[in-house]
Design a protein around this motif. Sequence first.
Motif, short mmCIF file in Angstrom:
data_model
loop_
_atom_site.label_atom_id
_atom_site.label_comp_id
_atom_site.label_asym_id
_atom_site.label_seq_id
_atom_site.Cartn_x
_atom_site.Cartn_y
_atom_site.Cartn_z
N LEU A 36 0.99 -1.33 0.05
CA LEU A 36 0.03 0.06 0.09
C LEU A 36 0.85 1.35 0.14
O LEU A 36 2.05 1.08 0.67
N LEU A 37 0.36 2.19 -0.63
CA LEU A 37 1.09 3.46 -0.71
C LEU A 37 1.38 3.69 0.96
O LEU A 37 0.62 3.69 1.82
N ASP A 38 2.53 4.38 1.03
CA ASP A 38 3.09 4.45 2.43
C ASP A 38 2.07 5.03 3.75
O ASP A 38 2.12 4.45 4.57
N THR A 39 1.44 6.03 3.39
CA THR A 39 0.68 6.66 4.59
C THR A 39 -0.97 6.96 4.03
O THR A 39 -1.07 7.16 2.84
N ASN A 40 -1.64 6.72 4.82
CA ASN A 40 -3.26 7.20 4.56
C ASN A 40 -3.14 8.52 4.43
O ASN A 40 -3.24 9.40 5.29
N PRO A 41 -3.43 9.23 3.05
CA PRO A 41 -3.60 10.68 2.80
C PRO A 41 -4.98 11.36 3.31
O PRO A 41 -5.03 12.42 2.62
N GLY A 42 -5.65 10.65 3.84
CA GLY A 42 -6.76 11.31 4.46
C GLY A 42 -8.03 10.86 3.82
O GLY A 42 -9.31 11.33 3.81
N LEU A 43 -7.88 9.65 3.47
CA LEU A 43 -9.12 8.70 3.04
C LEU A 43 -9.57 7.76 4.39
O LEU A 43 -9.07 7.57 5.22
N ALA A 44 -11.14 7.74 4.16
CA ALA A 44 -11.51 6.57 4.87
C ALA A 44 -12.62 5.93 4.46
O ALA A 44 -13.27 6.45 3.29
N TYR A 45 -12.98 4.60 5.02
CA TYR A 45 -14.13 3.96 4.58
C TYR A 45 -15.35 4.64 5.19
O TYR A 45 -15.40 5.24 6.18
N ASN A 46 -16.44 4.61 4.34
CA ASN A 46 -17.76 5.36 4.65
C ASN A 46 -17.44 6.70 5.09
O ASN A 46 -17.99 7.31 6.15
N ARG A 320 -5.36 5.69 -4.01
CA ARG A 320 -4.65 6.61 -3.14
C ARG A 320 -3.73 7.44 -3.94
O ARG A 320 -3.11 8.36 -3.51
N ILE A 321 -3.57 7.34 -5.26
CA ILE A 321 -2.51 7.97 -6.03
C ILE A 321 -2.48 9.63 -6.05
O ILE A 321 -3.76 9.98 -6.57
#
Length: 340
Positions: A36-46, A320-321
């Motif tokens: 997975l791309l290194d860090t969560n860029p501010g996305l979330a489920y629901n 996530r790109i």
Amino acid sequence: MRRQSVCGGAGWWWRAVAWWGAVVLGHLVSRGSAGLLDTNPGLAYNFYRTSCPSAEATVKSITSQQVAANPALAGRLLRLHFHDCFVQGCDASILLDTTTPPNEKSAGPNGSVGGYEVIDAIKTQLEKTCPGVVSCADIIALAARDAVSYQFPSSLWQVETGRRDGPSSLASNTGALPSFSAGFNALVQSFATQGLDVGDLVALSGAHTIGKASCSSVTPRLYQGNTTNVDPLLDPTLATVLMSKCPNNPSSSSSTVDLDGNTPFKFDGTYYTNLQNKRGLLASDAALMQNAAAVTIVNDLTNPIKFYAAFAMSMKKMGRINVLTTKNNKGKIRAQCRAP
């Protein structure tokens, strides 16, 4: 309207697929960082659960209705998501109708993309329900998932949301899209630029199990040197069929052929069996069989359970790109997906 199912109504079979898929996916996640791309860029489920609780249900309802009426839309909407994310990130820039300079939508590589009217219909409804809340970029990602999952009892993958929309669209940026004629090394480089690895390349290429390709992307393999010399990496029997549909003349260039002639509207992973039998339609498909590591993955993904799990993981990575989110304080929510 009743949903069609590739499972033939065999609910027990789908439950087995789901269970084993979870096992396989768990194994994939356990491999180092799982790619997975290194860090969560501010996305979330629901992401819209409080700001627009009906958002995902609205996308699913409209997408399912449209795909039921026109099954070819599934491949086009899936391609729309790919082509958006590979050009300056998943920011809905492909939807913009700006004309000076020319936009992404008008660029040659996006000729196989479609489904814009589906995105428009979804956005129109969501602006009535939750004005200024749901981004066009998230609508693309959700519609791609729902278009492909339409033929299954449940969704094939989860979609993270929270993307925002970008302000610009340039045809000149579409050079980032992998070419239908690319060799293996060029494909690897194209994916690596986006933070994706060889496993993602092979898994995401499985999108070619549905949809169509233009004759102009196929004829170079059929008429090498303006003769009927066929690419030796293409099955001769398939080549004969393709020649009947794509003659060696300019007038046929805009015609289309199925990427998977066996089950063109079913997301069933026969793509990988086709590759093993030299029946991958595009040169970029055949290229996957020219590398030992990729061949190992191809052989593995002929198992549909493993394919669905790998595809789900790689779609999450692709989604996530270079996203624009509130976390990085970039982008906006467009009121109309075609206008900046």
